[in-house]
Write an enzyme that holds these catalytic residues in place. Structure first.
Site, PDB file in Angstrom:
ATOM      1  N   TYR A   1       2.933   9.957   0.729  1.00 54.83           N
ATOM      2  CA  TYR A   1       3.965   9.381   1.615  1.00 54.83           C
ATOM      3  C   TYR A   1       5.369   9.748   1.138  1.00 54.83           C
ATOM      4  O   TYR A   1       6.344   9.536   1.858  1.00 54.83           O
ATOM      5  CB  TYR A   1       3.838   7.850   1.705  1.00 54.83           C
ATOM      6  CG  TYR A   1       2.480   7.337   2.123  1.00 54.83           C
ATOM      7  CD1 TYR A   1       1.546   8.171   2.729  1.00 54.83           C
ATOM      8  CD2 TYR A   1       2.123   6.009   1.902  1.00 54.83           C
ATOM      9  CE1 TYR A   1       0.287   7.694   3.088  1.00 54.83           C
ATOM     10  CE2 TYR A   1       0.874   5.529   2.269  1.00 54.83           C
ATOM     11  CZ  TYR A   1      -0.040   6.378   2.848  1.00 54.83           C
ATOM     12  OH  TYR A   1      -1.283   5.904   3.204  1.00 54.83           O
TER      13      TYR A   1
ATOM     14  N   HIS B   1      -7.560   9.873  -1.767  1.00 56.69           N
ATOM     15  CA  HIS B   1      -6.963   9.715  -0.436  1.00 56.69           C
ATOM     16  C   HIS B   1      -7.839  10.274   0.698  1.00 56.69           C
ATOM     17  O   HIS B   1      -7.967   9.675   1.757  1.00 56.69           O
ATOM     18  CB  HIS B   1      -5.584  10.394  -0.426  1.00 56.69           C
ATOM     19  CG  HIS B   1      -4.639   9.840   0.588  1.00 56.69           C
ATOM     20  ND1 HIS B   1      -3.277   9.792   0.412  1.00 56.69           N
ATOM     21  CD2 HIS B   1      -4.865   9.306   1.811  1.00 56.69           C
ATOM     22  CE1 HIS B   1      -2.715   9.241   1.468  1.00 56.69           C
ATOM     23  NE2 HIS B   1      -3.653   8.952   2.336  1.00 56.69           N
TER      24      HIS B   1
ATOM     25  N   LYS C   1      -2.560   6.310  -4.023  1.00 54.69           N
ATOM     26  CA  LYS C   1      -3.675   7.227  -3.725  1.00 54.69           C
ATOM     27  C   LYS C   1      -3.439   8.607  -4.316  1.00 54.69           C
ATOM     28  O   LYS C   1      -2.310   9.103  -4.319  1.00 54.69           O
ATOM     29  CB  LYS C   1      -3.852   7.349  -2.201  1.00 54.69           C
ATOM     30  CG  LYS C   1      -3.923   6.004  -1.514  1.00 54.69           C
ATOM     31  CD  LYS C   1      -4.163   6.062  -0.031  1.00 54.69           C
ATOM     32  CE  LYS C   1      -3.896   4.707   0.580  1.00 54.69           C
ATOM     33  NZ  LYS C   1      -2.497   4.462   0.914  1.00 54.69           N
TER      34      LYS C   1
ATOM     35  N   ASP D   1       0.851  -1.192   0.000  1.00 55.60           N
ATOM     36  CA  ASP D   1       0.000   0.000   0.000  1.00 55.60           C
ATOM     37  C   ASP D   1       0.886   1.241   0.000  1.00 55.60           C
ATOM     38  O   ASP D   1       1.708   1.420   0.905  1.00 55.60           O
ATOM     39  CB  ASP D   1      -0.894   0.013   1.246  1.00 55.60           C
ATOM     40  CG  ASP D   1      -1.807   1.214   1.253  1.00 55.60           C
ATOM     41  OD1 ASP D   1      -2.829   1.183   0.540  1.00 55.60           O
ATOM     42  OD2 ASP D   1      -1.481   2.200   1.938  1.00 55.60           O
TER      43      ASP D   1
END
Ligand code: A2P
Length: 306
Positions: free
Chosen positions: A51, A114, A81, A46
């Protein structure tokens, strides 16, 4: 994907029950963590643009695994996302292509919106009130659907959506969301949201399934799930760790899980959850430990916009 325990999605595809989470995974460790996971039974990773580690996930994780033929790309379920500053019509495809390029993939298995809030493309961080914009869900979702139609992604879904936001989406979609990825753990079970999703054939994936202890921005008034005595006691009965009980509980409730770790032993033990079953009595006890504790403070951070 046959050998891996999976959940079916409403479009005929399957998501592995346990993926490695990469949120808050430390730079210089995350890529290696992905490699370790894929060498030890995981078939799902994931990730997310937000990130800021997708390049390393590819360089140190996917690249060596795929180049050495340890796994084929088709054997790994890769999620990413769409970040909240890319939800306008003109931004969605570009954001997806950027993620594909960083992850070194021709396609994603799953692409999620997201968060239900939207920011201007060029925003302050942390965002100020003037950075938030109203992008209708129709606008973003139509672009997400085009990604499926054009083969960039196999499935689309959302993350952090409430029941009201899902209803709005279900009313306008051509392609139904397959997943709502939410903060879900023993202390935050969100039964109403999960029931709504089940009734509408939307799979719920649990992020922060271990209670997100490593997050420096985590609420400090919430106890550590993994040290909570009633869970530790159940774990002893099964000769398992508290973390394994927390993950197994969610899987038996029908949710795929995304435990994050960059430590080899934990990555391995977090996947060692398919050789036992929690009894109905203990499942009931765990259900009774819900405290509606949401650890993620992003909603406050987003000025309660969601
Ligand atoms: P680390 O990466 O140092 O292993 P969540 O997935 O709920 O967000 O939780 C992630 C946090 O839990 C991270 O701080 C991670 O630290 C820690 N963690 C992951 N697996 C375990 C485990 N098996 N036992 C204890 N802590 C764990």
């Amino acid at each position: 994907m046959q050998a891996v325990e999976c959940f079916p999605l409403n479009n005929g595809m399957y998501i592995p029950a346990c993926a490695l989470g990469t949120w808050l995974a430390e730079p210089h460790l995350v890529g290696n963590a992905v490699k370790i996971a894929l060498q030890n039974g995981y078939h799902a990773i994931d990730s997310a643009a937000a990130y800021e580690n997708e390049q390393e996930v590819h360089d140190e994780g996917f690249k060596p695994i795929f180049e050495q033929g340890k796994l084929l790309r088709e054997e790994v379920f890769i999620t990413s996302k769409l970040w909240i500053n890319s939800k306008e019509k003109s931004c969605v495809r570009k954001a997806c292509e950027d993620t594909l390029s960083k992850l070194g993939c021709k396609y994603l298995d799953l692409y999620l919106i997201h968060w239900p809030v939207s920011l201007r493309q060029k925003n302050n961080w942390p965002p100020q009130a003037e950075d938030f914009i109203n992008v209708p869900i129709q606008e973003t979702w139509a672009e997400m659907e085009k990604l499926v139609e054009d083969g960039l992604v196999k499935s689309i879904g959302v993350s952090n959506f409430t029941i009201a936001q899902l209803k709005e989406l279900l009313a306008i979609c051509k392609i139904k969301p397959v997943i709502n990825q939410c903060e879900l753990h023993v202390f935050n079970q969100q039964p109403k949201l999960c029931k709504f999703c089940a009734d509408n054939h939307i799979h719920v994936t649990a992020y922060s399934p271990l209670g997100n202890n490593g997050n420096p921005d985590r609420r400090t008034d919430i106890p550590n799930l993994l040290e909570y005595q009633p869970i530790v006691d159940i774990a002893k009965k099964y000769n398992k760790t508290a973390a394994q009980i927390c993950l197994r509980f969610l899987i038996q409730e029908g949710h795929s899980v995304l435990p994050k770790s960059t430590k080899e032993e934990r990555i391995k033990s977090n996947f060692d959850i398919f050789d036992f079953k929690i009894s109905e009595e203990d499942m009931q006890a765990l259900r009774g430990m819900d405290k509606k504790y949401r650890t993620c403070q992003a909603l406050c951070f987003f000025n309660g916009k969601s």
